[in-house]
Design a protein around this motif. Structure first.
Motif, PDB file in Angstrom:
ATOM      1  N   CYS A 191      29.010 -12.709 -16.764  1.00  0.00           N
ATOM      2  CA  CYS A 191      28.960 -11.414 -16.082  1.00  0.00           C
ATOM      3  C   CYS A 191      28.630 -11.683 -14.613  1.00  0.00           C
ATOM      4  O   CYS A 191      28.326 -12.808 -14.226  1.00  0.00           O
ATOM      5  N   ALA A 241      26.118 -11.075 -13.082  1.00  0.00           N
ATOM      6  CA  ALA A 241      24.711 -11.461 -12.890  1.00  0.00           C
ATOM      7  C   ALA A 241      24.392 -12.836 -13.477  1.00  0.00           C
ATOM      8  O   ALA A 241      23.278 -13.338 -13.314  1.00  0.00           O
ATOM      9  N   CYS A 242      25.335 -13.451 -14.173  1.00  0.00           N
ATOM     10  CA  CYS A 242      25.072 -14.775 -14.752  1.00  0.00           C
ATOM     11  C   CYS A 242      24.833 -15.802 -13.632  1.00  0.00           C
ATOM     12  O   CYS A 242      25.518 -15.766 -12.608  1.00  0.00           O
ATOM     13  N   CYS A 285      21.952 -14.883 -20.657  1.00  0.00           N
ATOM     14  CA  CYS A 285      21.660 -14.105 -19.455  1.00  0.00           C
ATOM     15  C   CYS A 285      21.179 -12.743 -19.895  1.00  0.00           C
ATOM     16  O   CYS A 285      21.715 -12.143 -20.828  1.00  0.00           O
ATOM     17  N   HIS A 288      27.388 -15.632 -21.869  1.00  0.00           N
ATOM     18  CA  HIS A 288      27.573 -14.692 -22.983  1.00  0.00           C
ATOM     19  C   HIS A 288      28.655 -15.177 -23.935  1.00  0.00           C
ATOM     20  O   HIS A 288      29.679 -15.706 -23.505  1.00  0.00           O
ATOM     21  N   SER A 312      21.123  -9.906 -18.325  1.00  0.00           N
ATOM     22  CA  SER A 312      21.973  -8.771 -17.955  1.00  0.00           C
ATOM     23  C   SER A 312      23.095  -8.649 -18.978  1.00  0.00           C
ATOM     24  O   SER A 312      23.398  -9.586 -19.696  1.00  0.00           O
TER      25      SER A 312
END
Ligand code: ZN
Length: 239
Positions: A158, A160-161, A234, A168, A236
């Motif tokens: 994502c 934010a990773c 992660c 994910h 997020s």
């Protein structure tokens, strides 16, 4: 057939019968030994089966990264028609989810590790199956997926990773038969996550593991089997 031998090349679309052409050519040439090179373990087993269906008899030996412990009774197809190398026909497929690490792929194909770049993750998974890159997913920086033995694996980062590396994983059954166990185990510790009804899983999984693996809309009392699990490194993008 010239004394010095000959070469030829066949280029044809997927599914148009290249393997059968090869089997027929080998037959016609009276070829005793045939070397077939394939890029994935999926294709190894498919190709061996296709040569058999095409009429090739005798021993087949697969040289690959499959180990003896990837073979087991129970999920195997034993062939009675020849001294086929056992590993070609007795592959047990198990995916293994390891929190904080990622997904151990079956057939000794490697580990999809959290923190891998998109390229490294695809490279690892391509040992096992054809990779489908891209695919649109809301909020994903990159994503790809592959299907192996009725299990669909989606890996993504994502936005934010950390450094847009893999954070994910989603593991899904492609066959939506939710009143029985999947043929392919997806292991988490000692449990097969697709092997027991949800209400039984709820009893054996601790609350934190449940939160880790199951999406929020899974009813813990359900008598159905899971259709998907996820694992995130992660924080997020927990969906
Ligand atoms: Zn993320």
């Amino acid at each position: 057939m010239p004394a010095e031998g000959l070469r030829t090349q066949v280029t044809a679309a997927t599914g148009s019968g290249k393997t059968l052409i090869a089997v027929a050519a080998a037959e016609k040439l009276g070829a005793r030994h045939v070397l077939v090179l394939v890029p994935t373990l999926d294709l190894l087993t498919q190709t061996a089966a296709a040569w058999r269906e095409g009429g090739r008899t005798g021993a087949m030996v697969g040289v690959c990264s499959l180990r003896a412990d990837d073979s087991a009774e129970g999920r195997t197809e034993h062939r009675q028609d020849g001294p086929t190398a056992a590993s070609l026909h007795t592959i047990r497929v198990t995916f293994r989810l390891v929190p904080g690490t990622g997904l151990v792929l079956p057939a000794n194909a490697g580990v999809l590790r959290f923190g891998m770049t998109a390229h490294a993750a695809q490279w690892t998974a391509s040992t096992l199956a054809d990779i489908r890159p891209g695919g649109w997913m809301c909020g994903a920086h990159w994503t790809f997926f592959f299907v192996h033995c009725d299990i669909l694996v989606t890996a993504y980062a994502c936005t934010a990773c950390t450094e847009q590396t893999m954070g994910h994983l989603i593991i899904e059954r492609t066959e939506r038969v939710l009143d029985r166990a999947a043929d392919v185990p997806v292991a988490f510790g000692d449990f097969d996550l697709f092997g027991y009804p949800i209400h039984e899983l709820t009893e054996v999984l601790g609350p934190s593991d449940r939160k880790l693996l199951l999406s929020a809309n899974v009813n813990p009392q359900s008598t159905h089997y899971l259709s998907a699990v996820r694992l995130d490194a992660c924080e997020s993008d927990r969906r």
